[in-house]
Design an enzyme around this catalytic site. Structure first.
Site, short mmCIF file in Angstrom:
data_model
loop_
_atom_site.label_atom_id
_atom_site.label_comp_id
_atom_site.label_asym_id
_atom_site.label_seq_id
_atom_site.Cartn_x
_atom_site.Cartn_y
_atom_site.Cartn_z
N TRP A 45 -91.53 -8.44 -109.96
CA TRP A 45 -92.60 -7.43 -109.50
C TRP A 45 -93.55 -7.03 -110.31
CZ3 TRP A 45 -87.39 -6.59 -109.51
CH2 TRP A 45 -86.80 -5.84 -110.63
N GLU A 99 -90.48 -0.36 -106.46
CA GLU A 99 -89.90 1.14 -107.00
C GLU A 99 -88.81 1.50 -105.94
OE1 GLU A 99 -90.33 2.58 -109.57
OE2 GLU A 99 -91.72 1.23 -110.47
N GLN A 140 -81.83 4.35 -107.91
CA GLN A 140 -80.20 4.35 -107.94
C GLN A 140 -79.64 2.80 -107.70
OE1 GLN A 140 -80.18 7.13 -104.44
NE2 GLN A 140 -78.78 8.27 -105.77
N THR A 141 -80.41 1.82 -108.34
CA THR A 141 -79.77 0.49 -108.51
C THR A 141 -80.44 -0.18 -109.68
OG1 THR A 141 -80.31 0.50 -105.88
CG2 THR A 141 -79.82 -1.59 -106.84
N TYR A 199 -77.63 2.52 -99.58
CA TYR A 199 -78.97 3.65 -99.34
C TYR A 199 -79.74 3.04 -98.34
CZ TYR A 199 -76.73 5.67 -103.40
OH TYR A 199 -75.80 6.16 -104.62
N CYS A 216 -83.28 3.64 -125.20
CA CYS A 216 -82.72 5.11 -125.02
C CYS A 216 -81.71 5.15 -123.81
CB CYS A 216 -83.90 5.97 -124.58
SG CYS A 216 -83.59 7.86 -125.19
N CYS A 255 -85.43 2.19 -131.83
CA CYS A 255 -86.52 2.90 -131.44
C CYS A 255 -87.86 2.95 -131.96
CB CYS A 255 -85.83 4.25 -130.74
SG CYS A 255 -87.10 5.22 -129.56
N CYS A 280 -88.65 11.97 -132.09
CA CYS A 280 -87.62 12.24 -131.11
C CYS A 280 -86.76 13.72 -131.71
CB CYS A 280 -86.67 11.21 -130.85
SG CYS A 280 -85.29 11.67 -129.83
#
Length: 398
Positions: free
Chosen positions: A65, A78, A83-84, A123, A233, A243, A249
């Protein structure tokens, strides 16, 4: 734009803050009293942006994408990524774009075709929302994806995050994003001590996500934020030594990277016992389309329902009764074909799959006879597809 002074006053909630109304503009008090949070001033922001984008230039993944900034591609990706995991989405995205290369192609498709290509992602309301939004874009916007975030959010299935992602990534607009990876990243950066998914945390993190945006190159910046959250992260064992912004942080500086963000309350699962019944007649089986409000609305399935009885005789009576209620036909239950265990949202389901033989009756609306070979063309749930594959294999052996 939220002023920097106001943002700093937002950054600390009162002791035991539970919602946005408890945020103050006064002195900030942390629930973890030995923890200090960084001051997000102009110097901090400039350094953070520079280091983040330099890291992204070296570590950006080659994802399908990202081949263009076409808003349609960004939108589809998106929605799929909600949730995947990325690796799961890749082949689905490529098949979906091959079948529906433009929003007009998607709008013109049958819902069953859209759901079939979505099958396995779960979903399914996401797929139905995509389809409905595509129709609205064609009908109201001439097939051109709107650029205004308010207009985007008027489309089915597009909320604040998705609108911000499309606007920033596709149109390079200065819009913040907040999803699982950036929630975790920003909560650690600020050493936020409470649950970041609650209203107080969400208000703070949205304000921070907006404040740290650069004036240019927003598309790459927001993608870099998500990439850093995904690759470095991570939820457990974050790779802080790798990082690029660890010096910025608060969690890392206070040694709290393994404790923050504070976890939400664990979901309590409910155990459910269900049955699916393969009713046969003359080489065909019964399937029914799930209705609005059902778990897999719009998908096809075998007669399926909760089982409350115990003991073979009582279970058989319940199977006969509920198959008739769903389909309109009476069937004689036979052997137990298989048992599947799976989870859906907060339910842990044990699914017993039975064979049955047609006896009498006429099918109800949205229910039909179909040959096993035709099951491949119907959108089914994951367990429905497993059962369909079992049926097709048994037919091919005979």
């Amino acid at each position: 734009m939220i002023a920097e002074a106001d943002l700093n006053s937002l950054r600390f909630a009162e002791q035991n803050s539970a919602d946005a109304s408890r945020l103050t503009k006064g002195t900030r008090t942390l629930m973890a009293t030995d923890c200090t949070s960084p001051e997000v001033d102009s110097k901090w922001k400039q350094s953070f942006r520079r280091r983040l984008l330099a890291w992204y230039a070296k570590h950006e993944r080659d994802l399908p994408w990202r081949k263009s900034q076409d808003p349609y591609r960004v939108w589809v990706s998106e929605v799929m990524l909600q949730q995947t995991q990325v690796e799961t989405v890749k082949p689905y995205f490529q098949r979906f774009l091959k079948a529906f290369p433009t929003v007009k192609n998607l709008a013109a498709a049958e819902e069953s075709q859209v759901l079939r290509l979505w099958e396995g992602l779960g979903y399914y309301r996401r797929a139905r929302g995509l389809h409905a939004a595509a129709k609205q874009i064609v009908a109201e916007h001439g097939g051109q994806f709107p650029q205004d975030v308010v207009t985007m959010q008027s489309l089915p299935g597009i909320g604040r995050y998705t609108a911000g992602a499309i606007a920033s990534i596709a149109f390079n607009q200065r819009e913040p994003i907040l999803e699982a990876n950036t929630i975790r990243l920003l909560a650690r950066l600020l050493a936020y001590p409470d649950d970041p998914t609650k209203s107080a945390g969400q208000r703070l993190l949205w304000a921070t996500a907006e404040e740290i945006l650069p004036s240019t190159n927003v598309s790459r910046f927001n993608q870099a934020l998500m990439e850093l959250g995904s690759l470095v992260c991570t939820p457990t064992q974050p790779k802080c030594e790798e990082c690029p912004v660890s010096r910025h942080c608060g969690a890392y500086q206070n040694g709290l990277q393994d404790e923050l963000p504070r976890a939400a309350a664990k979901l309590k699962f409910t155990d459910v016992h269900e049955a699916a019944v393969v009713v046969r007649k003359n080489g065909q089986v019964i399937v029914r389309q799930c209705g609005t409000g059902e778990r897999w609305a719009g998908l096809w399935d075998f007669p399926r329902f909760a089982i409350e009885s115990e003991g073979p005789l009582f279970v058989e009576e319940e199977l006969i009764k509920k198959v008739c209620q769903q389909t309109g036909v009476t069937a004689k239950p036979g052997a137990l074909l298989t048992t599947m265990k799976h989870g859906v949202t907060r339910y842990r389901i044990t699914l017993d799959c039975y064979s049955a033989q047609f006896v009498s009756g006429r099918l109800k609306r949205h229910t039909r006879w179909i040959r096993p070979a035709e099951l491949a063309d119907l959108p089914l749930s994951t367990t429905g597809r497993k059962l369909a594959n079992r049926i097709e294999k048994s037919v091919s052996k005979n």
